[in-house]
Design a protein around this motif. Structure first.
Motif: not given
Length: 310
Positions: A105-110, A128-138, A174-183
């Protein structure tokens, strides 16, 4: 006499706060809500109330502490008592779904996220995430509960149908897209009184258990941001941290009546920031604070003392 009342369910996470309150000679009383009684016809005492109720209370045998806290806070708010991190904050503490929707709502990307109840539904949603890594969480989590990294739906299906599947306490995974960080690190920003106080760089090389309190020990989890071999502190305060996101996060806190929080985000390979966790019972790492000379619990105690004086 008016006091500062601390609503919580974890003594180990509260002792550092009460130590600072004692140093400042501030009157306080702890309300430990592992279990208890709420007389709805009674009138609450005078004072200010601060909730440190945690979404991970069930991991300490306090399954219904958030529900009891919700009843207590509703009673306090009904009598117009000043509650810091009140009912709205608790609502977001126990639901990442609610967090992500409020942040958006506040324009903050998740990160892209799907909530699912049921093992078959979880597997179907992962397609829906097929072909890319993803994570699960509670959904109702804290302490990195349920965080797993998967490369495919087939890998998830083996996990979900196996004996190791970690059932969430509220049933929502929750199934969530994996965010690949440079570090391999994330950033955690701390706020007191709704205002930014400092940011911490958190090394994720050894897993995704990111609670800064010394008492947090739940073993190794899969890390969604890679590996690092260099020996260094897990928590480091970032000097003079600045980012346009801070203003958005402060506005988010104000809109949702959250007064004290630690908010975590990660940058992807392109530098895009994804905010993924709001901790309304935030803890602070003493070693990192000692090095930087900033102390979250001291700032929090000063804030509560000022509010008590009002």
């Amino acid at each position: 006499m008016s006091k500062i009342y601390i609503i919580h369910e974890n003594d180990e996470w509260t002792v550092h706060l009460t130590k600072r309150l004692k140093e400042l000679h501030l009157p306080y009383e702890e309300w430990h809500l592992k279990n208890g009684v709420v007389d709805l016809q009674s009138v609450p005492p005078e004072g200010v109330f601060y909730s440190r109720m945690s979404a991970s209370s069930h991991t300490r045998g306090h399954r219904y502490a958030p529900e009891l806290a919700n009843a207590v806070i509703a009673w306090l708010e009904r009598h117009s008592r000043k509650v810091f991190n009140g009912s709205r904050a608790l609502e977001l503490e126990v639901s990442k779904v609610a967090q992500y929707l409020a942040l958006s709502i506040e324009g903050i990307t998740t990160p892209k996220t799907i909530a699912a109840v049921g093992r078959e539904q979880l597997i179907e949603a992962a397609k829906q995430f097929e072909g890319q890594p993803f994570i699960t969480k509670h959904n109702r989590a804290g302490k990195g509960l349920g965080v797993q990294l998967f490369q495919s739906t087939k890998d998830l299906e083996k996990y979900v149908n196996g004996e190791e599947f970690d059932e969430p306490v509220d049933g929502i995974t929750l199934i969530q897209e994996y965010i690949s960080a440079p570090e391999p690190y994330i950033t955690r920003c701390e706020f007191v009184g709704g205002k930014f106080i400092y940011a911490v760089k958190v090394d994720t090389s050894n897993g995704f258990e990111l609670c800064p309190a010394e008492a947090c020990q739940i073993g190794d989890l899969y890390c969604p941001v890679g590996e690092e071999k260099e020996e260094k502190p897990m928590f480091e305060v970032i000097p003079n941290f600045e980012d346009p996101l801070i203003e958005k996060l402060e506005r988010f806190l104000e809109k949702n009546e959250i007064h004290v929080a630690g908010i975590e985000f990660i940058r992807n390979q392109e530098g895009v920031i994804y905010t993924y966790d709001v901790n309304t019972n935030t803890n602070y790492n003493p070693e990192a604070e000692q090095v930087a000379g900033v102390y979250g619990m001291l700032e929090l105690s000063k804030f509560l003392g000022e509010e008590l004086d009002k």
